[in-house]
Motif scaffolding. Structure first.
Motif, PDB file in Angstrom:
ATOM      1  N   THR A 160      -0.645 -13.454  -0.233  1.00 39.71           N
ATOM      2  CA  THR A 160       0.301 -12.469  -0.717  1.00 39.71           C
ATOM      3  C   THR A 160       0.039 -12.556  -2.390  1.00 39.71           C
ATOM      4  O   THR A 160       0.056 -11.706  -2.925  1.00 39.71           O
ATOM      5  CB  THR A 160       1.514 -12.445  -0.164  1.00 39.71           C
ATOM      6  N   TRP A 167      -5.674  -7.983  -7.083  1.00 44.57           N
ATOM      7  CA  TRP A 167      -5.938  -7.059  -5.989  1.00 44.57           C
ATOM      8  C   TRP A 167      -7.595  -6.425  -6.377  1.00 44.57           C
ATOM      9  O   TRP A 167      -8.061  -6.209  -5.550  1.00 44.57           O
ATOM     10  CB  TRP A 167      -4.750  -6.261  -6.022  1.00 44.57           C
ATOM     11  N   LYS A 175      -9.981  -7.777   1.426  1.00 46.74           N
ATOM     12  CA  LYS A 175      -8.435  -7.575   1.595  1.00 46.74           C
ATOM     13  C   LYS A 175      -8.051  -7.541   3.047  1.00 46.74           C
ATOM     14  O   LYS A 175      -6.886  -7.985   3.407  1.00 46.74           O
ATOM     15  CB  LYS A 175      -7.997  -6.343   0.695  1.00 46.74           C
ATOM     16  N   LEU A 179      -5.215  -9.856   4.857  1.00 49.93           N
ATOM     17  CA  LEU A 179      -4.203  -9.015   5.617  1.00 49.93           C
ATOM     18  C   LEU A 179      -3.895  -9.423   6.843  1.00 49.93           C
ATOM     19  O   LEU A 179      -2.762  -9.569   7.491  1.00 49.93           O
ATOM     20  CB  LEU A 179      -4.043  -7.582   5.247  1.00 49.93           C
ATOM     21  N   ASP A 183      -0.884 -11.395   8.737  1.00 48.48           N
ATOM     22  CA  ASP A 183      -0.165 -10.589   9.925  1.00 48.48           C
ATOM     23  C   ASP A 183      -0.214 -11.575  11.208  1.00 48.48           C
ATOM     24  O   ASP A 183       0.813 -11.852  11.712  1.00 48.48           O
ATOM     25  CB  ASP A 183      -1.040  -9.539  10.456  1.00 48.48           C
TER      26      ASP A 183
END
Length: 365
Positions: A160, A167, A175, A179, A183
């Motif tokens: 994160t 980014w 990305k 992610l 998760d």
């Protein structure tokens, strides 16, 4: 001295009216009569206090057990069992000092009639070893969970932070990969927290069951399908269902938790074919219900480890995990009034078998 021995015998006979020998009790038992003199001093009390029974019987309770609270105050003076409130029935268990050592002490005042004079003071003594073992177990639980949480939390924080700061530098595929990792690690953290909550509920006897009709055969099919969809070879699983199965009222989420854990263990720690059998319990099971057996063809569990499989922190291998899963499985099965066993399967690997008894709907149970 003869009178003292006679009084001891009478006291033991009164306590043994239910057929229990005080010396067979695991806790220390000390009984004083209406005059405050000891009439029973069992073997556990001798072990805890290091006072021989022959020197204790017939002497005043306050002299044989010079108990003090943790502030150094004389406990018998504070509680005054013979002269205190007539409605008082005893003292709850608490930590006290006996010769500088901590012991757990509780007392009960026996009266012939409500608010009458005290005829017996029954004192229970326990060493603090059991409490210390519990404290060590809690400390080990905290250390284990903290260790298991550290890795996914580090991963979540790292990804994160990287995404927030850089980014624009990553492609969409990069990305997405990061992610998805976040998760998955969040799911792992959620599972660990769920395990902690389950252990707390099992240990305090507050595991809630929401009973409803459960199709165990269908549940097994869902779990196997999920394993195959996740990449496991379809030919690694063999399912046998023996119909008709008895009606089962159980908590479907908890049954799923048991099945998921046993299949996970078979896949991760076992080898070869994983066989799942669902059938009515047989006469040799000595109970009616649904029996589920999960076995593999791996090396199995060493004979000397079988008695520890369902204890906290037991790990069959060094392939990760908290070692809490099978402890929770046993707690869930027993909360359903069922049984679970472990042994060696036909293929040489581990075999877990649990039986959920025929149950009634929650409003009839």
């Amino acid at each position: 001295m003869a009178a003292e021995v006679s009084e001891q015998v009478v006291g033991v006979r009164e306590l043994g009216a239910a057929g229990v020998d005080p010396d067979d009790l695991p806790d220390g038992l000390v009984v004083a009569d209406e005059t405050g003199r000891i009439v029973c001093f069992n073997a556990a009390a001798v072990r805890i206090t290091a006072v021989p029974a022959a020197l204790a019987v017939g002497r005043p309770l306050v002299d044989v057990l010079p108990l003090e609270d943790l502030k150094g105050r004389r406990w018998w003076t504070l509680t005054d069992p013979y002269g205190g409130l007539a409605i008082r029935g005893g003292q709850p268990e608490r930590n006290l000092l006996l010769g500088g050592r901590e012991v757990l002490v509780s007392a009960r005042y026996v009266r012939d009639r409500p608010c009458g004079p005290v005829r017996r003071v029954v004192v229970s003594l326990r060493g603090t070893e059991a409490r210390r073992r519990t404290e060590r177990s809690h400390a080990e639980l905290i250390a284990t969970v903290a260790h298991e949480l550290r890795s996914p939390l580090t991963s979540v924080k790292g990804f994160t932070r990287t995404l927030l700061r850089k980014w624009e530098r990553f492609t969409d595929d990069q990305k997405l990969m990061m992610l998805e990792t976040v998760d998955n690690d969040a799911d792992r953290i959620a599972r660990l927290i769920a395990e902690l909550l389950d252990i707390a509920r099992i240990d305090t006897g507050r595991l809630e069951l929401r009973r409803q009709p459960v199709d165990v055969a269908a549940a097994v099919g869902r779990h196997v399908h999920a394993r195959i969809s996740a990449g496991q070879a379809a030919d690694r699983f063999l399912v046998h269902i023996q119909y008709p199965l008895p009606d089962l009222w159980a908590d479907p989420d908890k049954v799923d938790q048991v099945l998921g854990n046993l299949l996970e263990n078979a896949v991760r720690h076992g080898e070869g074919m994983v066989t799942i059998e669902v059938a009515p319990a047989t006469a040799k099971d000595d109970e009616k219900g649904t029996a589920v057996t999960v076995s593999d063809e791996g090396p199995g569990i060493p004979e000397e480890s079988l008695s520890r499989v369902f204890t906290r922190f037991w790990r069959g291998s060094k392939r990760g995990g908290t070692g809490l899963g099978l402890y929770i499985v046993k707690g869930i099965v027993e909360a359903h009034s069922g049984t679970i066993t472990v042994g060696r399967g036909p293929g040489g690997g581990a075999e877990f078998r649990f039986i959920l008894p025929v149950g009634a709907p929650a409003y009839l149970a």
